[in-house]
Scaffold this motif. Structure first.
Motif, PDB file in Angstrom:
ATOM      1  N   ALA A 235       0.842  -1.215   0.000  1.00 19.17           N
ATOM      2  CA  ALA A 235       0.000   0.000   0.000  1.00 19.17           C
ATOM      3  C   ALA A 235       0.871   1.258   0.000  1.00 19.17           C
ATOM      4  O   ALA A 235       0.492   2.286  -0.580  1.00 19.17           O
ATOM      5  CB  ALA A 235      -0.932  -0.011   1.210  1.00 19.17           C
ATOM      6  N   GLN A 236       2.055   1.169   0.597  1.00 21.19           N
ATOM      7  CA  GLN A 236       2.930   2.341   0.656  1.00 21.19           C
ATOM      8  C   GLN A 236       3.619   2.644  -0.678  1.00 21.19           C
ATOM      9  O   GLN A 236       4.244   3.687  -0.831  1.00 21.19           O
ATOM     10  CB  GLN A 236       3.979   2.154   1.759  1.00 21.19           C
ATOM     11  N   LEU A 237       3.528   1.732  -1.623  1.00 22.08           N
ATOM     12  CA  LEU A 237       4.109   1.990  -2.957  1.00 22.08           C
ATOM     13  C   LEU A 237       3.109   2.694  -3.881  1.00 22.08           C
ATOM     14  O   LEU A 237       3.495   3.270  -4.904  1.00 22.08           O
ATOM     15  CB  LEU A 237       4.545   0.671  -3.613  1.00 22.08           C
ATOM     16  N   ILE A 238       1.828   2.599  -3.511  1.00 17.71           N
ATOM     17  CA  ILE A 238       0.784   3.186  -4.366  1.00 17.71           C
ATOM     18  C   ILE A 238       0.990   4.701  -4.458  1.00 17.71           C
ATOM     19  O   ILE A 238       1.246   5.358  -3.457  1.00 17.71           O
ATOM     20  CB  ILE A 238      -0.629   2.872  -3.801  1.00 17.71           C
ATOM     21  N   GLY A 239       0.917   5.206  -5.689  1.00 18.09           N
ATOM     22  CA  GLY A 239       1.131   6.642  -5.899  1.00 18.09           C
ATOM     23  C   GLY A 239       2.585   6.968  -6.216  1.00 18.09           C
ATOM     24  O   GLY A 239       2.875   7.974  -6.853  1.00 18.09           O
ATOM     25  N   LYS A 240       3.491   6.089  -5.786  1.00 13.85           N
ATOM     26  CA  LYS A 240       4.921   6.318  -6.074  1.00 13.85           C
ATOM     27  C   LYS A 240       5.357   5.543  -7.316  1.00 13.85           C
ATOM     28  O   LYS A 240       6.296   5.932  -8.008  1.00 13.85           O
ATOM     29  CB  LYS A 240       5.773   5.859  -4.890  1.00 13.85           C
ATOM     30  N   GLN A 241       4.699   4.413  -7.524  1.00 16.36           N
ATOM     31  CA  GLN A 241       5.046   3.550  -8.664  1.00 16.36           C
ATOM     32  C   GLN A 241       3.740   3.063  -9.292  1.00 16.36           C
ATOM     33  O   GLN A 241       2.724   2.992  -8.606  1.00 16.36           O
ATOM     34  CB  GLN A 241       5.822   2.313  -8.172  1.00 16.36           C
ATOM     35  N   PRO A 242       3.777   2.696 -10.600  1.00 20.66           N
ATOM     36  CA  PRO A 242       2.564   2.110 -11.195  1.00 20.66           C
ATOM     37  C   PRO A 242       2.128   0.892 -10.387  1.00 20.66           C
ATOM     38  O   PRO A 242       2.978   0.117  -9.934  1.00 20.66           O
ATOM     39  CB  PRO A 242       3.017   1.692 -12.599  1.00 20.66           C
TER      40      PRO A 242
END
Ligand code: G1P
Length: 287
Positions: A235-242
């Protein structure tokens, strides 16, 4: 430049408590579906998807998983002497270095298990396969995901609609825009109650993930059940990577569940020409 997926992590340290007493001394991944253990199906699926290195994250009592893919000298010598074909052992043959294992020394959750593989994964994208989710598809689920990844890159998780009253058994996705079989992932929550679930789109045990996830998991933040959750890390990768959820064309059998395990045996046996007639005859006799 999209880096190829060469490595896959198999978290296989779990206690398999839903399948007790069978799993008291037998790893659940060694339970048999028709004529091979669950782990064999997952490894075959990974091989088909082009995975070159399988990383088993094991725990105490799980050594048979590694032994299974080793040469069994006594068995082979005895079979050869008796003039028996070694062909049934072919799927268990691995290239040296194809399977490596690391230990998860504490049962701190799925996210922690994946993190235990960080040194072997290194700085490249990787797959995760949960062997008790048996996926039957042609091509296999991971191959379909790897093909989608070649176009989209980033992170891709396998997804399936789950029953409204079963959201608390899955990671659940907050969906964004859908194109074909791929849906943008706007949010992820681990095992929400039905009234809190953002959708019914559940995460199935196949993932393609970027290496930055490892640092996030390394922070050791606890989530649902007090465990380090893979879902929370992702969930912490959402918005930072596709980040996409992919609905693959495959049937999922939840073999971590007694009924799912029996149904998987039945479904795969019915797919086998040598077994089908007897099983159909039996089913017909039961009305
Ligand atoms: C794990 C994950 C969950 C996912 C599920 C798929 O849960 O934590 O997000 O939906 O696998 O099978 P587990 O079944 O290990 O409790």
């Amino acid at each position: 430049m999209i880096k190829p997926i060469r490595k896959a992590v198999f978290p296989v340290a779990g206690l398999g408590t839903r399948l007790l007493p069978a799993t008291k001394t037998m790893p659940k991944e060694m339970l048999t579906i028709v004529d091979r253990p669950l782990i064999q199906y997952a490894v075959d699926e990974a091989r088909e998807a082009g995975i070159e290195q399988m990383i088993f994250v094991t725990g105490r009592g799980k050594s048979t998983l590694v032994d299974y893919f080793d040469v069994s000298f006594e068995l082979e010598a005895t079979m050869e002497k008796a003039g028996k074909s070694l062909e049934p052992l072919a799927p268990t043959k691995v290239r040296n270095g194809e399977i490596v294992s690391v230990r998860q020394q504490q049962p701190l959750g799925l996210g922690h298990a994946v993190w235990c593989a960080r040194d072997i994964v290194g700085d490249e994208p990787f797959a995760v396969l949960l062997p008790d989710d048996l996926m039957v598809g042609q091509p296999g689920a991971l191959k379909q995901m790897v093909d989608a990844y070649a176009e989209m890159g980033g992170n891709i998780i396998c997804a399936q609609e789950v029953a409204a009253d079963k959201t608390s058994s899955y990671g659940i996705i907050t969906p964004g825009e859908t194109r074909g079989t791929a849906t943008e992932v706007f949010g992820l929550v681990e095992k929400p109650k039905p009234e809190d679930a953002p959708s019914r789109l559940g995460v199935v045990g196949r993932y393609i993930l970027q290496p930055e996830l490892m640092d996030i998991l390394g922070k050791g933040e606890r989530g649902a059940g007090g465990e380090i959750q893979l879902t929370d890390g992702m969930a912490q990768l959402i918005g930072k990577q596709p980040f996409h959820a992919l609905k693959v064309d495959a049937v999922r059998h939840d073999c971590g569940d007694k009924a799912g395990f029996v149904l998987a045996n039945l479904a795969l046996a019915l797919d086998r020409a040598d077994l089908r007639p007897r099983i159909e005859e039996f089913l017909a006799s039961r009305g």
